[in-house]
Design a protein around this motif. Structure first.
Motif, PDB file in Angstrom:
ATOM      1  N   ASP A 198       0.834  -1.202   0.000  1.00 19.45           N
ATOM      2  CA  ASP A 198       0.000   0.000   0.000  1.00 19.45           C
ATOM      3  C   ASP A 198       0.872   1.257   0.000  1.00 19.45           C
ATOM      4  O   ASP A 198       0.870   2.037   0.950  1.00 19.45           O
ATOM      5  N   GLU A 199       1.590   1.425  -1.091  1.00 16.26           N
ATOM      6  CA  GLU A 199       2.483   2.578  -1.236  1.00 16.26           C
ATOM      7  C   GLU A 199       2.706   2.805  -2.733  1.00 16.26           C
ATOM      8  O   GLU A 199       2.930   1.844  -3.473  1.00 16.26           O
ATOM      9  N   PRO A 200       2.652   4.048  -3.208  1.00 13.93           N
ATOM     10  CA  PRO A 200       2.889   4.304  -4.636  1.00 13.93           C
ATOM     11  C   PRO A 200       4.382   4.218  -4.955  1.00 13.93           C
ATOM     12  O   PRO A 200       5.136   5.173  -4.767  1.00 13.93           O
ATOM     13  N   LEU A 201       4.800   3.075  -5.460  1.00 10.10           N
ATOM     14  CA  LEU A 201       6.208   2.821  -5.746  1.00 10.10           C
ATOM     15  C   LEU A 201       6.522   2.938  -7.234  1.00 10.10           C
ATOM     16  O   LEU A 201       7.630   2.619  -7.664  1.00 10.10           O
ATOM     17  N   SER A 202       5.558   3.397  -8.022  1.00  6.65           N
ATOM     18  CA  SER A 202       5.772   3.586  -9.458  1.00  6.65           C
ATOM     19  C   SER A 202       4.921   4.757  -9.932  1.00  6.65           C
ATOM     20  O   SER A 202       4.051   5.258  -9.201  1.00  6.65           O
ATOM     21  N   LYS A 203       5.190   5.171 -11.167  1.00  5.78           N
ATOM     22  CA  LYS A 203       4.396   6.235 -11.792  1.00  5.78           C
ATOM     23  C   LYS A 203       4.010   5.789 -13.195  1.00  5.78           C
ATOM     24  O   LYS A 203       4.865   5.394 -13.988  1.00  5.78           O
TER      25      LYS A 203
END
Length: 215
Positions: A198-203
Motif C-alpha cells: 500500500d504505497e505508490p512505488l511507481s508512476k
C-alpha cells in the motif's frame, strides 16, 4: 528465496525516445541492485537504440526484434532472454520509485505468493495526479474469481515469481496487444496467491502518444 535474487526487468519499446531516458534512470536509481534490464526493441525507427547505447551499465541487455510483433509475443520474446528468478515489467514511458524492488521482493519469502503489486501514481505533463487506489480498492490473497470482475493491477507495479509464469501452459497470449497482462495475471492468480504493498512505488505516465490513450 535467496537473500539477493536476480530480477529481470522487462522493457518493451517501440519508438520510445521521448521518455526513455527517465525510465531507464529510474531503474538505475533502485536501492536494490541485483537486476538486469532485458530491453526488447520492437523495430523502432526513431532514436530508441541510440538512447539505450548511451548507457554503459553491463546489466542493460539490448535486443532488436528481427521483425515487428504484437505486444504479447514481444513480451514473451523478451522473457526468453531473461535469467532472473523474478520478473518485473516497466513500459518505456513509466517510472519506478527508488525503493520499489527492495520493498516488493521480501514478500516472496511466502512461497505461495506468485505476484506482488503496489499502488501507482498517475503522471500527467510531469505533474503527479491521483494514485490508483484512491479510486479503487486493492485485492490480495487467493483472488482469481475476484480479478475476473475487479481488476486493479497496473503493469508497471508488478513483480512476478518466474516459476509462477513457467508453471502455466503459456506465457503472454501472443494474439493480444492490450489485454495481454490482464490475461496472464488472472491465470497466475488461478494457482498462486497475490499480495499488495500500500504505497505508490511507481508512476504511470498518461500522455497523448501512449497506447492506452490512442486505443
Amino acid at each position: 528465496m535467496g537473500d539477493n535474487p536476480l530480477v529481470s526487468i522487462i522493457i518493451n519499446a517501440f519508438n520510445a525516445e521521448k521518455y526513455l531516458s527517465k525510465t531507464i534512470d529510474s531503474v538505475l536509481s533502485q536501492s536494490y541492485t541485483n537486476w538486469e534490464i532485458i530491453f526488447w526493441d520492437n523495430q523502432s525507427t526513431d532514436d530508441t537504440k541510440a538512447i539505450v547505447d548511451t548507457y554503459t551499465d553491463s546489466r542493460i541487455h539490448y535486443f532488436m526484434a528481427p521483425k515487428f510483433t504484437e505486444l504479447g509475443e514481444a513480451r514473451n520474446l523478451a522473457i526468453a532472454k531473461s535469467s532472473g528468478q523474478f520478473l518485473a515489467f516497466l513500459d518505456s514511458d513509466d517510472l519506478w520509485m527508488p525503493s520499489k524492488l527492495e520493498k516488493q521482493l521480501p514478500i516472496f519469502n511466502d512461497a505461495s505468493i506468485g505476484l506482488v503489486y503496489c499502488d501507482s501514481t498517475v503522471l500527467v505533463d510531469e505533474v503527479d495526479q491521483s494514485n490508483t487506489f484512491q479510486a479503487m480498492r486493492p485485492i490480495r490473497g487467493r483472488c482469481f474469481r475476484e480479478l475476473l470482475t475487479h481488476y486493479p493491477i497496473s503493469l508497471e507495479t508488478v513483480v512476478v515469481r518466474k516459476r509462477a509464469i513457467e508453471s502455466l501452459s503459456y506465457m503472454f497470449d501472443r494474439r493480444f496487444t492490450g489485454i495481454e497482462e490482464y490475461d496472464l495475471f488472472c491465470r497466475i492468480a488461478e494457482y498462486w496467491a497475490i499480495d499488495y504493498i500500500d504505497e505508490p512505488l511507481s508512476k504511470w505516465r498518461s500522455h497523448s502518444e501512449s497506447w492506452t490513450h490512442r486505443k
